[in-house]
Design a protein around this motif. Sequence first.
Motif, short mmCIF file in Angstrom:
data_model
loop_
_atom_site.label_atom_id
_atom_site.label_comp_id
_atom_site.label_asym_id
_atom_site.label_seq_id
_atom_site.Cartn_x
_atom_site.Cartn_y
_atom_site.Cartn_z
N LEU A 1 0.87 -1.17 0.00
CA LEU A 1 0.00 0.00 0.00
C LEU A 1 0.90 1.22 0.00
O LEU A 1 1.76 1.37 0.88
CB LEU A 1 -0.89 -0.02 1.24
CG LEU A 1 -1.84 1.16 1.46
CD1 LEU A 1 -2.87 1.26 0.34
CD2 LEU A 1 -2.55 1.02 2.81
N ALA A 2 0.74 2.09 -1.01
CA ALA A 2 1.63 3.25 -1.15
C ALA A 2 0.82 4.52 -1.36
O ALA A 2 -0.26 4.50 -1.96
CB ALA A 2 2.59 3.03 -2.32
N VAL A 3 1.38 5.62 -0.88
CA VAL A 3 0.74 6.94 -0.98
C VAL A 3 1.79 7.97 -1.37
O VAL A 3 3.00 7.70 -1.32
CB VAL A 3 0.09 7.35 0.35
CG1 VAL A 3 -1.00 6.38 0.75
CG2 VAL A 3 1.14 7.47 1.46
N ASP A 4 1.34 9.15 -1.76
CA ASP A 4 2.26 10.27 -2.01
C ASP A 4 3.05 10.53 -0.72
O ASP A 4 2.47 10.65 0.37
CB ASP A 4 1.43 11.50 -2.39
CG ASP A 4 2.30 12.67 -2.85
OD1 ASP A 4 3.35 12.91 -2.21
OD2 ASP A 4 1.94 13.33 -3.83
N LYS B 1 0.03 8.09 6.91
CA LYS B 1 1.09 7.26 7.47
C LYS B 1 0.68 5.81 7.71
O LYS B 1 1.51 4.94 7.89
CB LYS B 1 1.59 7.86 8.79
CG LYS B 1 2.20 9.25 8.65
CD LYS B 1 3.39 9.24 7.68
CE LYS B 1 4.00 10.62 7.52
NZ LYS B 1 5.09 10.64 6.50
N LYS B 2 -0.63 5.57 7.73
CA LYS B 2 -1.11 4.21 7.97
C LYS B 2 -2.42 4.00 7.24
O LYS B 2 -3.07 4.96 6.79
CB LYS B 2 -1.27 3.94 9.47
CG LYS B 2 -2.17 4.89 10.21
CD LYS B 2 -2.15 4.59 11.71
CE LYS B 2 -3.15 5.47 12.46
NZ LYS B 2 -2.85 6.91 12.35
N ALA B 3 -2.82 2.72 7.13
CA ALA B 3 -4.02 2.37 6.35
C ALA B 3 -5.25 3.08 6.89
O ALA B 3 -6.12 3.50 6.11
CB ALA B 3 -4.22 0.85 6.38
N GLU B 4 -5.35 3.24 8.19
CA GLU B 4 -6.52 3.88 8.80
C GLU B 4 -6.70 5.32 8.32
O GLU B 4 -7.83 5.84 8.31
CB GLU B 4 -6.40 3.84 10.33
CG GLU B 4 -6.63 2.47 10.95
CD GLU B 4 -5.47 1.52 10.78
OE1 GLU B 4 -5.63 0.32 11.11
OE2 GLU B 4 -4.39 1.95 10.29
N ALA C 1 -4.31 6.53 -2.95
CA ALA C 1 -3.35 5.48 -2.62
C ALA C 1 -3.44 4.39 -3.68
O ALA C 1 -4.41 4.32 -4.45
CB ALA C 1 -3.64 4.91 -1.23
N ILE C 2 -2.43 3.55 -3.70
CA ILE C 2 -2.45 2.41 -4.62
C ILE C 2 -2.05 1.15 -3.86
O ILE C 2 -1.36 1.20 -2.84
CB ILE C 2 -1.48 2.59 -5.80
CG1 ILE C 2 -0.03 2.68 -5.33
CG2 ILE C 2 -1.87 3.78 -6.65
CD1 ILE C 2 1.01 2.58 -6.44
N ILE D 1 5.84 3.53 0.71
CA ILE D 1 5.08 2.36 1.14
C ILE D 1 4.71 2.52 2.61
O ILE D 1 5.58 2.79 3.45
CB ILE D 1 5.91 1.08 0.94
CG1 ILE D 1 6.18 0.87 -0.56
CG2 ILE D 1 5.21 -0.13 1.53
CD1 ILE D 1 7.20 -0.22 -0.86
N ILE D 2 3.42 2.37 2.93
CA ILE D 2 2.99 2.49 4.33
C ILE D 2 2.51 1.16 4.90
O ILE D 2 2.28 1.06 6.11
CB ILE D 2 1.88 3.55 4.49
CG1 ILE D 2 0.64 3.18 3.68
CG2 ILE D 2 2.40 4.93 4.10
CD1 ILE D 2 -0.57 4.08 3.97
N ASP D 3 2.36 0.14 4.05
CA ASP D 3 1.95 -1.18 4.56
C ASP D 3 2.25 -2.23 3.51
O ASP D 3 2.33 -1.92 2.32
CB ASP D 3 0.44 -1.20 4.88
CG ASP D 3 0.08 -2.23 5.95
OD1 ASP D 3 0.92 -3.13 6.21
OD2 ASP D 3 -1.04 -2.16 6.49
N GLU D 4 2.46 -3.45 3.96
CA GLU D 4 2.61 -4.60 3.06
C GLU D 4 1.44 -5.53 3.27
O GLU D 4 1.20 -6.00 4.38
CB GLU D 4 3.93 -5.33 3.33
CG GLU D 4 4.16 -6.51 2.39
CD GLU D 4 5.49 -7.20 2.61
OE1 GLU D 4 5.50 -8.40 2.94
OE2 GLU D 4 6.54 -6.51 2.45
#
Length: 291
Positions: free
Chosen positions: A101-104, A110-113, A159-160, A177-180
Amino acid sequence: MKEKLKLGIPKGSLQNATIRLFERAGWKINVNGRSYFPEINDDEIDCSLCRAQEMSRYVENGTLDAGLTGKDWILENDSVVEYVEEMVYSKVSARPARWVLAVDKDSGIKKAEDLAGKRVATEMVNFTRRFFEEKGIPVEVHFSWGATEAKVVNGLADAIVEVTETGSTIKAHGLEIIDELMQSTTQLIANKEVWQNPEKRKKIQQVSLLLKAALVAEKLVALKMNVPKLKLQDIVEALPSLNAPTVANLYGSEWFSVETVVEEGRVRDLIPELMDKGAEGIIEYALNKVI
């Protein structure tokens, strides 16, 4: 006459790596132009090219008896198949692919939430929806046909969820990347009913055994050297091996031939050490299969 095994070869990014793997295992697959039915030097196998994203569906419904695809696409399609063997390889390396999970990087997310109420673009729509649903995070998941990293840059998504091995492409697009979500390896799968057919099961197991042996051999090399009797013990103790080095007398002399199998990455340090201990005529050679 035996019924041929209908084997799916992944078309696309995994195609060349898979064909090379089969060649090391002993099968030559020849893709003729735009044909979806490659030739193979085995009268008991019929090959079909099929996109990895669709492979598990065709294996599940019996169009194909067996095939190679990523674990990610089996989960995305929620397919019911027989897992025969995990084959850890990708289009460029022997490592798992990562769905992240990636964001600008400047978004403040900073996290999925932090994505609650926002848009996520991905090719893995079903899997991504399940991921956020299980966490209780409401998001809009949109299918991406490609160039997924650019969706955030262009403002089409917040996000992607994208596949990567090193993360370099994601970073190059200004994302972080903020999560795998998962790690995916290539899987050899079979149709559940076909797996109960003794003849076809035996053929699938043959393919599995030799492909796995070729993957193991890819990381190893053989070393062979001449060693004087007085230095033999020191050199044998310095040699890693699968079980123990092979040692044989050289005819009519006080020298021995010593042979072993080692990890390729250790050779550059090992050879100078062996020379210092008295080994001569060191030969390194590649292996096709290790069983």
